[in-house]
Design a protein around this motif. Structure first.
Motif, PDB file in Angstrom:
ATOM      1  N   PRO A  64      -1.302   5.176  16.484  1.00  0.00           N
ATOM      2  CA  PRO A  64      -0.848   3.777  16.492  1.00  0.00           C
ATOM      3  C   PRO A  64       0.679   3.676  16.497  1.00  0.00           C
ATOM      4  N   HIS A  65       1.216   2.701  17.218  1.00  0.00           N
ATOM      5  CA  HIS A  65       2.669   2.495  17.252  1.00  0.00           C
ATOM      6  C   HIS A  65       3.203   2.164  15.860  1.00  0.00           C
ATOM      7  N   SER A  66       2.353   1.606  15.019  1.00  0.00           N
ATOM      8  CA  SER A  66       2.786   1.226  13.675  1.00  0.00           C
ATOM      9  C   SER A  66       2.850   2.408  12.716  1.00  0.00           C
ATOM     10  N   MET A  67       2.390   3.582  13.170  1.00  0.00           N
ATOM     11  CA  MET A  67       2.456   4.782  12.336  1.00  0.00           C
ATOM     12  C   MET A  67       3.753   5.521  12.630  1.00  0.00           C
ATOM     13  N   GLY A  68       4.540   5.765  11.575  1.00  0.00           N
ATOM     14  CA  GLY A  68       5.844   6.392  11.803  1.00  0.00           C
ATOM     15  C   GLY A  68       6.122   7.593  10.926  1.00  0.00           C
ATOM     16  N   ALA A  69       5.153   8.039  10.154  1.00  0.00           N
ATOM     17  CA  ALA A  69       5.367   9.196   9.282  1.00  0.00           C
ATOM     18  C   ALA A  69       4.034   9.743   8.820  1.00  0.00           C
ATOM     19  N   VAL A  70       4.055  10.985   8.360  1.00  0.00           N
ATOM     20  CA  VAL A  70       2.836  11.593   7.840  1.00  0.00           C
ATOM     21  C   VAL A  70       3.213  12.649   6.803  1.00  0.00           C
ATOM     22  N   LEU A  71       2.398  12.733   5.755  1.00  0.00           N
ATOM     23  CA  LEU A  71       2.475  13.826   4.787  1.00  0.00           C
ATOM     24  C   LEU A  71       1.317  14.765   5.086  1.00  0.00           C
TER      25      LEU A  71
ATOM     26  N   GLY B 112       8.383 -10.557   1.717  1.00  0.00           N
ATOM     27  CA  GLY B 112       8.315 -10.908   3.135  1.00  0.00           C
ATOM     28  C   GLY B 112       8.285  -9.681   4.016  1.00  0.00           C
ATOM     29  N   TRP B 113       9.050  -8.666   3.647  1.00  0.00           N
ATOM     30  CA  TRP B 113       9.028  -7.417   4.399  1.00  0.00           C
ATOM     31  C   TRP B 113       7.638  -6.786   4.353  1.00  0.00           C
ATOM     32  N   MET B 114       7.063  -6.713   3.154  1.00  0.00           N
ATOM     33  CA  MET B 114       5.760  -6.061   3.048  1.00  0.00           C
ATOM     34  C   MET B 114       4.686  -6.841   3.805  1.00  0.00           C
ATOM     35  N   LEU B 115       4.754  -8.159   3.770  1.00  0.00           N
ATOM     36  CA  LEU B 115       3.801  -8.959   4.542  1.00  0.00           C
ATOM     37  C   LEU B 115       3.953  -8.679   6.025  1.00  0.00           C
ATOM     38  N   ASN B 116       5.205  -8.567   6.499  1.00  0.00           N
ATOM     39  CA  ASN B 116       5.445  -8.226   7.897  1.00  0.00           C
ATOM     40  C   ASN B 116       4.921  -6.833   8.231  1.00  0.00           C
ATOM     41  N   PHE B 117       5.136  -5.878   7.336  1.00  0.00           N
ATOM     42  CA  PHE B 117       4.694  -4.504   7.586  1.00  0.00           C
ATOM     43  C   PHE B 117       3.187  -4.429   7.812  1.00  0.00           C
ATOM     44  N   LEU B 118       2.441  -5.304   7.126  1.00  0.00           N
ATOM     45  CA  LEU B 118       0.973  -5.253   7.202  1.00  0.00           C
ATOM     46  C   LEU B 118       0.392  -6.287   8.156  1.00  0.00           C
ATOM     47  N   GLY B 119       1.242  -7.083   8.785  1.00  0.00           N
ATOM     48  CA  GLY B 119       0.762  -8.070   9.748  1.00  0.00           C
ATOM     49  C   GLY B 119       0.307  -9.369   9.128  1.00  0.00           C
ATOM     50  N   LEU B 120       0.807  -9.690   7.923  1.00  0.00           N
ATOM     51  CA  LEU B 120       0.372 -10.891   7.201  1.00  0.00           C
ATOM     52  C   LEU B 120       1.496 -11.909   7.043  1.00  0.00           C
ATOM     53  N   GLU B 121       2.509 -11.818   7.898  1.00  0.00           N
ATOM     54  CA  GLU B 121       3.652 -12.730   7.769  1.00  0.00           C
ATOM     55  C   GLU B 121       3.289 -14.182   8.046  1.00  0.00           C
ATOM     56  N   GLU B 122       2.151 -14.416   8.749  1.00  0.00           N
ATOM     57  CA  GLU B 122       1.687 -15.784   9.000  1.00  0.00           C
ATOM     58  C   GLU B 122       0.344 -16.012   8.316  1.00  0.00           C
ATOM     59  N   TYR B 123       0.177 -15.403   7.145  1.00  0.00           N
ATOM     60  CA  TYR B 123      -1.070 -15.543   6.389  1.00  0.00           C
ATOM     61  C   TYR B 123      -1.466 -17.024   6.287  1.00  0.00           C
ATOM     62  N   PRO B 124      -2.758 -17.354   6.468  1.00  0.00           N
ATOM     63  CA  PRO B 124      -3.939 -16.481   6.540  1.00  0.00           C
ATOM     64  C   PRO B 124      -4.207 -15.856   7.905  1.00  0.00           C
ATOM     65  N   LYS B 125      -3.313 -16.075   8.862  1.00  0.00           N
ATOM     66  CA  LYS B 125      -3.479 -15.449  10.163  1.00  0.00           C
ATOM     67  C   LYS B 125      -3.043 -13.993  10.067  1.00  0.00           C
ATOM     68  N   TYR B 126      -3.791 -13.105  10.712  1.00  0.00           N
ATOM     69  CA  TYR B 126      -3.446 -11.694  10.755  1.00  0.00           C
ATOM     70  C   TYR B 126      -2.969 -11.322  12.151  1.00  0.00           C
ATOM     71  N   ARG B 127      -1.870 -10.574  12.231  1.00  0.00           N
ATOM     72  CA  ARG B 127      -1.336 -10.135  13.528  1.00  0.00           C
ATOM     73  C   ARG B 127      -2.057  -8.860  13.959  1.00  0.00           C
ATOM     74  N   ARG B 128      -2.869  -8.965  14.989  1.00  0.00           N
ATOM     75  CA  ARG B 128      -3.656  -7.827  15.464  1.00  0.00           C
ATOM     76  C   ARG B 128      -2.753  -6.690  15.920  1.00  0.00           C
ATOM     77  N   GLY B 129      -3.182  -5.477  15.622  1.00  0.00           N
ATOM     78  CA  GLY B 129      -2.404  -4.293  15.962  1.00  0.00           C
ATOM     79  C   GLY B 129      -1.421  -3.891  14.882  1.00  0.00           C
ATOM     80  N   ALA B 130      -1.363  -4.672  13.803  1.00  0.00           N
ATOM     81  CA  ALA B 130      -0.438  -4.359  12.709  1.00  0.00           C
ATOM     82  C   ALA B 130      -0.957  -3.175  11.890  1.00  0.00           C
ATOM     83  N   ARG B 131      -0.114  -2.710  10.994  1.00  0.00           N
ATOM     84  CA  ARG B 131      -0.388  -1.471  10.272  1.00  0.00           C
ATOM     85  C   ARG B 131      -1.596  -1.565   9.346  1.00  0.00           C
TER      86      ARG B 131
END
Length: 381
Positions: free
Chosen positions: A149-156, A273-292
């Motif tokens: 996924p484009h939203s994935m940027g790191a891995v342990l 606000g940052w965390m909501l954006n990171f998870l695609g919930l910046e327009e809650y209750p709408k979810y942004r498809r393709g978000a993390r």
């Protein structure tokens, strides 16, 4: 700690399906906490090899350690005998290989042995996004072209065979036991995974969670710098929970904890606000498809109603974390950081999402603080 999260709070607003209840179960709660951390033996190896590289790039060194990097990204390649010989059996002669994992910019890969709250760990930073994807496909998915996924940027990566470390063990043993049977000795070595398996963090330098700078009202340079910092601290937090609890899961509870620490370590306070954006919930209750957010529920068969309830629970949990952070103020010490992580671990999502979630979180913080004060826990300096 307070309010066991395996039991729903009395004022919890939802009746959860069995599938969602299972997903929200807090596994940290009943887990034995290790009182001290051992240093990764791989760090000594990487200190030596990253300095004494004989003119090789870090990618050249990586290919010797992890033979799968000498193979192309190709569906089913891990089933071939050649792949098994190199990756599972550790053959060293790479001249028979006709193709390998090709990178666009292997010379720009940055390597460090990074010190953090959980100790030291090898860390790779990959500036080219396609190279990041290829490395993940090779090291995590056996060289299969799995969509990342484009939203994935790191891995342990928690435990990958390092054949250079194995070869060093072999040569040292044979020097002392020239007539000995290494294959027989190797069956004993295999039992001690710390001798040959590496923990490794791989970071990209793209925008965090694939959220563009203008979405947060920042310029590109500042946001890339923040993204790298958040990403690094996020993975360090996963490493901490892995060492302390034996857990670092692909679960939204773990992600909220790691994102919280990543944000406050980067900008000094929590921006919900940052965390909501990171998870695609910046327009809650709408979810942004393709978000993390959806990266962490792919393996779970949640209904539409489950998903709707889940995003409300996550939104409420983020609100509780924001209240908690405002009461706590700026992070002041490593002990403060440890206690915040552990309070969040031991306060499950259903508790966080309840009316008194922030209060329980605060209580659990103080309980953790008192435990660390009364017990001489050993942590890296």
């Amino acid at each position: 700690m307070n309010s066991p999260s395996s039991k729903l709070p009395d004022n919890f607003p939802f009746k959860l399906s069995p599938g969602l209840k299972e997903y929200l179960f807090n596994r940290f709660e009943k887990t034995f906490k290790k009182p001290f951390f051992t240093e990764e033996s791989a760090c000594e190896f990487w200190h030596d090899h990253s300095k004494n590289n004989d003119g090789n790039t870090i990618f050249d060194i990586l290919k010797k350690c992890y033979p799968q990097l000498n193979f192309p990204i190709e569906t089913g390649i891990e089933k071939s005998e050649l792949y098994k010989d190199f990756v599972l059996r550790g053959k060293k002669n790479f001249t028979n290989l006709k193709a390998c994992t090709e990178l666009n910019d292997s010379k720009s890969i940055k390597f460090e042995v990074s010190k953090n709250l959980a100790g030291k760990i090898p860390l790779l930073t990959i500036s080219n996004e396609e190279d990041f994807v290829r490395l993940i496909q090779s090291l995590l998915y056996k060289n299969n072209p799995v969509e990342i996924p484009h939203s994935m940027g790191a891995v342990l990566i928690n435990g990958i065979n390092n054949w250079e470390r194995i070869n060093i063990l072999k040569n040292r043993w044979l020097a002392k036991n020239p007539l000995g049977n290494w294959n027989q000795e190797f069956s004993n070595v295999i039992l001690n995974k710390s001798l040959y398996k590496d923990k490794l963090i791989i970071l990209s330098t793209k925008p965090y969670s694939n959220v563009p700078a203008n979405q947060l009202g920042l310029n590109d340079d500042i946001w890339i710098s923040h993204s790298i910092s958040i990403r690094k601290e996020h993975e360090f937090t996963h490493l901490y929970t892995l060492k302390r609890y034996g857990l670092a899961s692909n679960n939204l509870h773990d992600e909220l904890i790691a994102d919280y620490i990543g944000i406050i370590k980067t900008i000094g306070y929590f921006d919900k606000g940052w965390m909501l954006n990171f998870l695609g919930l910046e327009e809650y209750p709408k979810y942004r498809r393709g978000a993390r957010l959806e990266n962490y529920i792919k393996e779970n068969r949640l209904s539409q109603e489950d998903f709707k309830q889940l995003i409300t629970i996550i939104k409420n949990a983020i609100e509780a974390i924001a209240i908690f952070d405002k009461k706590m103020g700026k992070l002041i010490s490593a002990k403060d950081q440890r206690c915040r992580i552990e309070a969040l671990c031991e306060t499950g999502l259903t508790i966080l999402a309840s009316q008194n979630g922030s209060s329980v979180l605060l209580d659990n913080y103080y309980e953790s603080f008192n435990i660390h004060e009364s017990v001489d826990l050993e942590f890296p300096n």
